[in-house]
Design a protein around this motif. Sequence first.
Motif, PDB file in Angstrom:
ATOM      1  N   MET A   1       0.831  -1.198   0.000  1.00  0.00           N
ATOM      2  CA  MET A   1       0.000   0.000   0.000  1.00  0.00           C
ATOM      3  C   MET A   1       0.874   1.259   0.000  1.00  0.00           C
ATOM      4  O   MET A   1       1.880   1.306   0.710  1.00  0.00           O
ATOM      5  CB  MET A   1      -0.876  -0.015   1.253  1.00  0.00           C
ATOM      6  CG  MET A   1      -1.839   1.130   1.322  1.00  0.00           C
ATOM      7  SD  MET A   1      -2.809   1.040   2.840  1.00  0.00           S
ATOM      8  CE  MET A   1      -4.443   1.059   2.168  1.00  0.00           C
ATOM      9  N   LEU A   2       0.495   2.220  -0.820  1.00  0.00           N
ATOM     10  CA  LEU A   2       1.270   3.466  -0.883  1.00  0.00           C
ATOM     11  C   LEU A   2       1.181   4.184   0.461  1.00  0.00           C
ATOM     12  O   LEU A   2       0.097   4.361   1.012  1.00  0.00           O
ATOM     13  CB  LEU A   2       0.739   4.364  -2.002  1.00  0.00           C
ATOM     14  CG  LEU A   2       1.491   5.687  -2.194  1.00  0.00           C
ATOM     15  CD1 LEU A   2       2.936   5.448  -2.616  1.00  0.00           C
ATOM     16  CD2 LEU A   2       0.773   6.565  -3.217  1.00  0.00           C
ATOM     17  N   LYS A   3       2.320   4.605   0.984  1.00  0.00           N
ATOM     18  CA  LYS A   3       2.385   5.235   2.297  1.00  0.00           C
ATOM     19  C   LYS A   3       2.180   6.740   2.197  1.00  0.00           C
ATOM     20  O   LYS A   3       2.561   7.367   1.203  1.00  0.00           O
ATOM     21  CB  LYS A   3       3.749   4.963   2.947  1.00  0.00           C
ATOM     22  CG  LYS A   3       4.204   3.520   2.919  1.00  0.00           C
ATOM     23  CD  LYS A   3       3.232   2.583   3.596  1.00  0.00           C
ATOM     24  CE  LYS A   3       3.745   1.156   3.563  1.00  0.00           C
ATOM     25  NZ  LYS A   3       2.721   0.195   3.988  1.00  0.00           N
ATOM     26  N   ARG A   5       3.388  10.308   3.085  1.00  0.00           N
ATOM     27  CA  ARG A   5       4.762  10.777   3.298  1.00  0.00           C
ATOM     28  C   ARG A   5       4.849  11.880   4.358  1.00  0.00           C
ATOM     29  O   ARG A   5       4.003  12.780   4.383  1.00  0.00           O
ATOM     30  CB  ARG A   5       5.328  11.314   1.978  1.00  0.00           C
ATOM     31  CG  ARG A   5       5.667  10.247   0.964  1.00  0.00           C
ATOM     32  CD  ARG A   5       5.995  10.849  -0.387  1.00  0.00           C
ATOM     33  NE  ARG A   5       4.810  11.303  -1.094  1.00  0.00           N
ATOM     34  CZ  ARG A   5       4.785  12.301  -1.964  1.00  0.00           C
ATOM     35  NH1 ARG A   5       5.881  12.979  -2.218  1.00  0.00           N
ATOM     36  NH2 ARG A   5       3.664  12.618  -2.574  1.00  0.00           N
ATOM     37  N   ASP A  45      10.522  10.705   4.867  1.00  0.00           N
ATOM     38  CA  ASP A  45      10.251  10.052   3.584  1.00  0.00           C
ATOM     39  C   ASP A  45      10.817  10.825   2.408  1.00  0.00           C
ATOM     40  O   ASP A  45      11.052  10.261   1.333  1.00  0.00           O
ATOM     41  CB  ASP A  45       8.752   9.873   3.417  1.00  0.00           C
ATOM     42  CG  ASP A  45       8.208   8.934   4.473  1.00  0.00           C
ATOM     43  OD1 ASP A  45       8.776   7.838   4.627  1.00  0.00           O
ATOM     44  OD2 ASP A  45       7.252   9.296   5.170  1.00  0.00           O
ATOM     45  N   ARG A 251       5.545   4.624   6.354  1.00  0.00           N
ATOM     46  CA  ARG A 251       6.710   3.770   6.238  1.00  0.00           C
ATOM     47  C   ARG A 251       7.307   3.522   7.608  1.00  0.00           C
ATOM     48  O   ARG A 251       7.462   4.433   8.395  1.00  0.00           O
ATOM     49  CB  ARG A 251       7.734   4.476   5.341  1.00  0.00           C
ATOM     50  CG  ARG A 251       8.979   3.702   5.054  1.00  0.00           C
ATOM     51  CD  ARG A 251       9.751   4.340   3.925  1.00  0.00           C
ATOM     52  NE  ARG A 251      10.396   5.571   4.311  1.00  0.00           N
ATOM     53  CZ  ARG A 251      11.713   5.706   4.524  1.00  0.00           C
ATOM     54  NH1 ARG A 251      12.511   4.672   4.400  1.00  0.00           N
ATOM     55  NH2 ARG A 251      12.232   6.870   4.861  1.00  0.00           N
TER      56      ARG A 251
ATOM     57  N   TRP B 115       6.504   5.791  -1.167  1.00  0.00           N
ATOM     58  CA  TRP B 115       7.036   4.513  -0.686  1.00  0.00           C
ATOM     59  C   TRP B 115       5.940   3.464  -0.710  1.00  0.00           C
ATOM     60  O   TRP B 115       4.856   3.686  -0.188  1.00  0.00           O
ATOM     61  CB  TRP B 115       7.581   4.677   0.723  1.00  0.00           C
ATOM     62  CG  TRP B 115       8.691   5.682   0.799  1.00  0.00           C
ATOM     63  CD1 TRP B 115       8.557   7.052   0.806  1.00  0.00           C
ATOM     64  CD2 TRP B 115      10.088   5.426   0.853  1.00  0.00           C
ATOM     65  NE1 TRP B 115       9.790   7.649   0.873  1.00  0.00           N
ATOM     66  CE2 TRP B 115      10.750   6.673   0.910  1.00  0.00           C
ATOM     67  CE3 TRP B 115      10.859   4.258   0.873  1.00  0.00           C
ATOM     68  CZ2 TRP B 115      12.143   6.789   0.979  1.00  0.00           C
ATOM     69  CZ3 TRP B 115      12.239   4.371   0.953  1.00  0.00           C
ATOM     70  CH2 TRP B 115      12.871   5.628   1.003  1.00  0.00           C
ATOM     71  N   ASN B 116       6.245   2.304  -1.299  1.00  0.00           N
ATOM     72  CA  ASN B 116       5.241   1.246  -1.381  1.00  0.00           C
ATOM     73  C   ASN B 116       5.894  -0.111  -1.125  1.00  0.00           C
ATOM     74  O   ASN B 116       7.107  -0.275  -1.278  1.00  0.00           O
ATOM     75  CB  ASN B 116       4.545   1.280  -2.754  1.00  0.00           C
ATOM     76  CG  ASN B 116       3.119   0.763  -2.696  1.00  0.00           C
ATOM     77  OD1 ASN B 116       2.789  -0.068  -1.841  1.00  0.00           O
ATOM     78  ND2 ASN B 116       2.271   1.242  -3.591  1.00  0.00           N
ATOM     79  N   ASN B 117       5.050  -1.078  -0.752  1.00  0.00           N
ATOM     80  CA  ASN B 117       5.525  -2.443  -0.466  1.00  0.00           C
ATOM     81  C   ASN B 117       5.718  -3.229  -1.758  1.00  0.00           C
ATOM     82  O   ASN B 117       5.212  -2.852  -2.808  1.00  0.00           O
ATOM     83  CB  ASN B 117       4.506  -3.191   0.397  1.00  0.00           C
ATOM     84  CG  ASN B 117       4.243  -2.478   1.708  1.00  0.00           C
ATOM     85  OD1 ASN B 117       3.268  -1.753   1.842  1.00  0.00           O
ATOM     86  ND2 ASN B 117       5.115  -2.676   2.652  1.00  0.00           N
ATOM     87  N   THR B 134       9.802  -1.025   2.335  1.00  0.00           N
ATOM     88  CA  THR B 134       9.200  -0.281   1.225  1.00  0.00           C
ATOM     89  C   THR B 134      10.299   0.343   0.375  1.00  0.00           C
ATOM     90  O   THR B 134      11.418   0.541   0.842  1.00  0.00           O
ATOM     91  CB  THR B 134       8.292   0.857   1.737  1.00  0.00           C
ATOM     92  OG1 THR B 134       9.028   1.648   2.657  1.00  0.00           O
ATOM     93  CG2 THR B 134       7.037   0.314   2.411  1.00  0.00           C
ATOM     94  N   ASN B 154       1.431  -2.998  -5.829  1.00  0.00           N
ATOM     95  CA  ASN B 154       0.030  -2.719  -6.042  1.00  0.00           C
ATOM     96  C   ASN B 154      -0.230  -1.238  -5.874  1.00  0.00           C
ATOM     97  O   ASN B 154      -0.066  -0.692  -4.785  1.00  0.00           O
ATOM     98  CB  ASN B 154      -0.797  -3.496  -5.011  1.00  0.00           C
ATOM     99  CG  ASN B 154      -1.977  -4.164  -5.672  1.00  0.00           C
ATOM    100  OD1 ASN B 154      -2.754  -3.511  -6.360  1.00  0.00           O
ATOM    101  ND2 ASN B 154      -2.083  -5.462  -5.483  1.00  0.00           N
TER     102      ASN B 154
END
Lengths: 251, 192
Positions: A1-3, A5, A45, A251, B115-117, B134, B154
């Motif tokens: 999933m996009l975090k 920042r 980030d 993150r 930042w992504n997994n 990430t 994703n």
Amino acid sequence: MLKKRIIPCLDIKEGRTVKGVNFVGLRDAGDAVELAKRYVQEGADELVFLDITATVEKRKTLTELVRRVAEAINIPFTVGGGISTLEDAQAIIRAGADKISLNTSAVDNPELITGIADQFGNQCVVLAIDTKLEENGEWMVYVHGGRTPTPLRTLDWAKEGEKRGAGEILLTSMNNDGTKSGFAIDITRSVSEAVNIPVIASGGAGSLEHFADVFRETRASAALAASIFHFGEIPIPTLKHYLQEQKIPVR
Amino acid sequence: MIAIIKYNAGNITSVENAVRRLGYPCLVTDDIDEILRADKVIFPGVGEAKSAMIYLKERELDDVIQSLHQPVLGICLGLQLMCSHSEEGDTACFGIFDARVKKFPPGEIVPHMGWNNLSDLRSPLFAGFGKEDTVYFVHSYYAELCAQTIATCNYILPFSAAMQRDNFYATQFHPEKSGSVGENILHNFLRL
């Protein structure tokens, strides 16, 4: 999933960091490269460097600082402050910056957004908007570090910036900046819903809850702050831990 | 010697800095002999597919890259140019990977920035990669999943975060901008 920042902002004057409270009254908060490295270790980030140097040698000093920062850190960073030509942007990007932030120069010459985006990609151009809520209830765009009003409505300018090629918007509420009373939720929500590029909320962060609020109540992708990080009032690890507990992806 | 291919797009300084921080000598070059002689080649970039491809063709670097036998790492636009075709400028690409590059659908926040997994990791590149780790992405186009996908990300939909075929490796994310996690991935490549 996009975090989501978390972005510390370092105001730079002649290679050192300073922070204005409501854009006036500057305090020294240390060496830029050392502070940047500390933020990377703490889990920032991204970083934003905003140069407020007003001397003729400015560009050379800034380019040299960008080079030192790029050698020292391994996360993305944005550089802004007085970048007014394509040549300025080229020098900063070639020195190792990932993104250029444009403010006054984009209002004066909106073609600059397109020019930099065409050469380096949209993701390189951050449109910084200083916005102020006027007595008539309109959020208007200000330039020259918040000193000069413009006839631009914030929402219109954000949409035009996106259309012209900006890859991101850094939205600073002048009403909130330096007050530690929380981000300007309403204008951040309006702008983040009006555009389909990431919006960074800025101005007013004073507590952990303020960050959770802006991420819950708006579509902002990131939140930026300066003094609360510089003076250790909110350590970044504490903030990240809190947001995780609040089920906000970080993150 | 690590050769970083010089071309007209984006921030190549960051890749050079990251390789140097890991203690490897490197040079940024578009000289064909220097690229052929290098132990490893990094093909980085952010920018626009069509103009990057024209630049590479003018210097015959497109054929050179595809002919390399040493390990090659494409980064970001580098990955996309190693696919078969990109919707960006309707550009024919190298075809090393059997995937097409498409634009993210409208209505969502694009670029995919931040930042992504990663999941479904299938490569020594990801030795030491933790479940919660990430990496940093910034892109508006994505490569489809395909047989050469070695990591999936994703965002809006699943796409190729990394790919590998023979000696050709590529990441959509920026290892040089992904903190210590990214440095480890880059180090895994440099140690191949």
